[in-house]
Design a protein around this motif. Sequence first.
Motif, PDB file in Angstrom:
ATOM      1  N   ASP A   1       0.806  -1.218   0.000  1.00 11.23           N
ATOM      2  CA  ASP A   1       0.000   0.000   0.000  1.00 11.23           C
ATOM      3  C   ASP A   1       0.839   1.269   0.000  1.00 11.23           C
ATOM      4  O   ASP A   1       0.371   2.331  -0.373  1.00 11.23           O
ATOM      5  CB  ASP A   1      -0.905   0.033   1.240  1.00 11.23           C
ATOM      6  CG  ASP A   1      -1.891  -1.129   1.240  1.00 11.23           C
ATOM      7  OD1 ASP A   1      -2.311  -1.533   0.147  1.00 11.23           O
ATOM      8  OD2 ASP A   1      -2.219  -1.624   2.333  1.00 11.23           O
TER       9      ASP A   1
ATOM     10  N   SER B   1      -7.339   1.780   4.487  1.00  9.59           N
ATOM     11  CA  SER B   1      -7.003   0.681   3.599  1.00  9.59           C
ATOM     12  C   SER B   1      -8.197  -0.244   3.381  1.00  9.59           C
ATOM     13  O   SER B   1      -8.949  -0.547   4.303  1.00  9.59           O
ATOM     14  CB  SER B   1      -5.843  -0.132   4.188  1.00  9.59           C
ATOM     15  OG  SER B   1      -5.587  -1.277   3.392  1.00  9.59           O
ATOM     16  N   THR B   2      -8.352  -0.693   2.133  1.00 10.48           N
ATOM     17  CA  THR B   2      -9.404  -1.657   1.809  1.00 10.48           C
ATOM     18  C   THR B   2      -8.824  -3.047   1.559  1.00 10.48           C
ATOM     19  O   THR B   2      -9.550  -3.976   1.235  1.00 10.48           O
ATOM     20  CB  THR B   2     -10.184  -1.202   0.558  1.00 10.48           C
ATOM     21  OG1 THR B   2      -9.272  -1.041  -0.540  1.00 10.48           O
ATOM     22  CG2 THR B   2     -10.894   0.123   0.812  1.00 10.48           C
ATOM     23  N   GLY B   3      -7.506  -3.187   1.714  1.00  9.92           N
ATOM     24  CA  GLY B   3      -6.852  -4.472   1.471  1.00  9.92           C
ATOM     25  C   GLY B   3      -6.803  -5.322   2.726  1.00  9.92           C
ATOM     26  O   GLY B   3      -6.335  -4.875   3.777  1.00  9.92           O
ATOM     27  N   LYS B   4      -7.256  -6.537   2.647  1.00  3.22           N
ATOM     28  CA  LYS B   4      -7.283  -7.437   3.801  1.00  3.22           C
ATOM     29  C   LYS B   4      -5.881  -7.779   4.283  1.00  3.22           C
ATOM     30  O   LYS B   4      -5.658  -8.009   5.473  1.00  3.22           O
ATOM     31  CB  LYS B   4      -8.044  -8.717   3.454  1.00  3.22           C
ATOM     32  CG  LYS B   4      -9.531  -8.515   3.190  1.00  3.22           C
ATOM     33  CD  LYS B   4     -10.222  -9.833   2.892  1.00  3.22           C
ATOM     34  CE  LYS B   4     -11.714  -9.635   2.644  1.00  3.22           C
ATOM     35  NZ  LYS B   4     -12.391 -10.925   2.334  1.00  3.22           N
ATOM     36  N   ASN B   5      -4.922  -7.835   3.366  1.00  4.99           N
ATOM     37  CA  ASN B   5      -3.561  -8.226   3.727  1.00  4.99           C
ATOM     38  C   ASN B   5      -2.639  -7.034   3.979  1.00  4.99           C
ATOM     39  O   ASN B   5      -1.438  -7.198   4.184  1.00  4.99           O
ATOM     40  CB  ASN B   5      -2.961  -9.104   2.622  1.00  4.99           C
ATOM     41  CG  ASN B   5      -3.737 -10.397   2.432  1.00  4.99           C
ATOM     42  OD1 ASN B   5      -4.195 -10.994   3.398  1.00  4.99           O
ATOM     43  ND2 ASN B   5      -3.888 -10.819   1.184  1.00  4.99           N
ATOM     44  N   SER B   6      -3.192  -5.841   3.967  1.00  7.17           N
ATOM     45  CA  SER B   6      -2.392  -4.645   4.172  1.00  7.17           C
ATOM     46  C   SER B   6      -1.900  -4.538   5.610  1.00  7.17           C
ATOM     47  O   SER B   6      -2.622  -4.851   6.557  1.00  7.17           O
ATOM     48  CB  SER B   6      -3.219  -3.405   3.826  1.00  7.17           C
ATOM     49  OG  SER B   6      -2.523  -2.235   4.176  1.00  7.17           O
TER      50      SER B   6
ATOM     51  N   LYS C   1      -6.382   3.717  -5.555  1.00  7.36           N
ATOM     52  CA  LYS C   1      -6.477   2.266  -5.529  1.00  7.36           C
ATOM     53  C   LYS C   1      -6.029   1.759  -4.174  1.00  7.36           C
ATOM     54  O   LYS C   1      -4.971   2.126  -3.680  1.00  7.36           O
ATOM     55  CB  LYS C   1      -5.598   1.649  -6.629  1.00  7.36           C
ATOM     56  CG  LYS C   1      -5.749   0.145  -6.756  1.00  7.36           C
ATOM     57  CD  LYS C   1      -4.914  -0.384  -7.913  1.00  7.36           C
ATOM     58  CE  LYS C   1      -5.074  -1.892  -8.048  1.00  7.36           C
ATOM     59  NZ  LYS C   1      -4.256  -2.429  -9.158  1.00  7.36           N
ATOM     60  N   GLY C   2      -6.829   0.908  -3.555  1.00  4.74           N
ATOM     61  CA  GLY C   2      -6.435   0.288  -2.297  1.00  4.74           C
ATOM     62  C   GLY C   2      -6.866   1.028  -1.049  1.00  4.74           C
ATOM     63  O   GLY C   2      -6.681   0.540   0.053  1.00  4.74           O
TER      64      GLY C   2
END
Length: 216
Positions: free
Chosen positions: A112, A148-153, A124-125
């Motif tokens: 990210d 953040s929209t990322g699960k693995n961030s 993005k993200g």
Amino acid sequence: MKKITIFSFVLAIVVLSNVFTTTVQAQGDKKSTAILEAMSNKYQKIKSFKAIFTYTPEGGKALKGDATVKGTKFRLKMAGQEIFNDGKLMATYIKETNEVNLQDFDPSAGGDLDPTRIYSAYKKGFKYAFLQEKKEGAKTYEVVELTSTGKNSQVDKVQIEVNKADKSINSWKIFQKNGQKVTYKVEQFQPDVAVPDTYFTFNSKQFPGVEVVDLR
């Protein structure tokens, strides 16, 4: 903590000189979108820069650093280390041990916070929202929060303070999902500095007796 702090700043500060190449759908309210777009338009025009900054881990004292950036190249001094990056090879010099670690530079390793995202992260993200206006002396800052929209961030959110008058970045605070928080504040910023490419390449002759550790 020191390693995370250095890496986070490198990834955040380098992209001031990057140019947007794509247009994507906004993921925030109109006010935050307008602020971020104006800020981004300002920085994408800059070819090179030098910045003096402070970084403050939550609960710790403010420390100083400086960075010189030209395109994808950068040279960073902070926390007793100096990082040279010519866009391909990254050399991390540790003053205390007179040692330098060499490794291939991989911008995508930052996830990210890689150098193509921190100032365009909202594209993005992340989703984003306007939080507030705040005054410091005669200056007014607009605060935007990126989540953040990322699960693995590893990053939970980033709060960016933008000068309302000229759309320059005053500071940003990174919230890690592990609970760590670090605030970066730009103390001085000099755009379009003249600096040769050789400035970003580590030269062992300038560091007598240095131990070279090749991690490639």
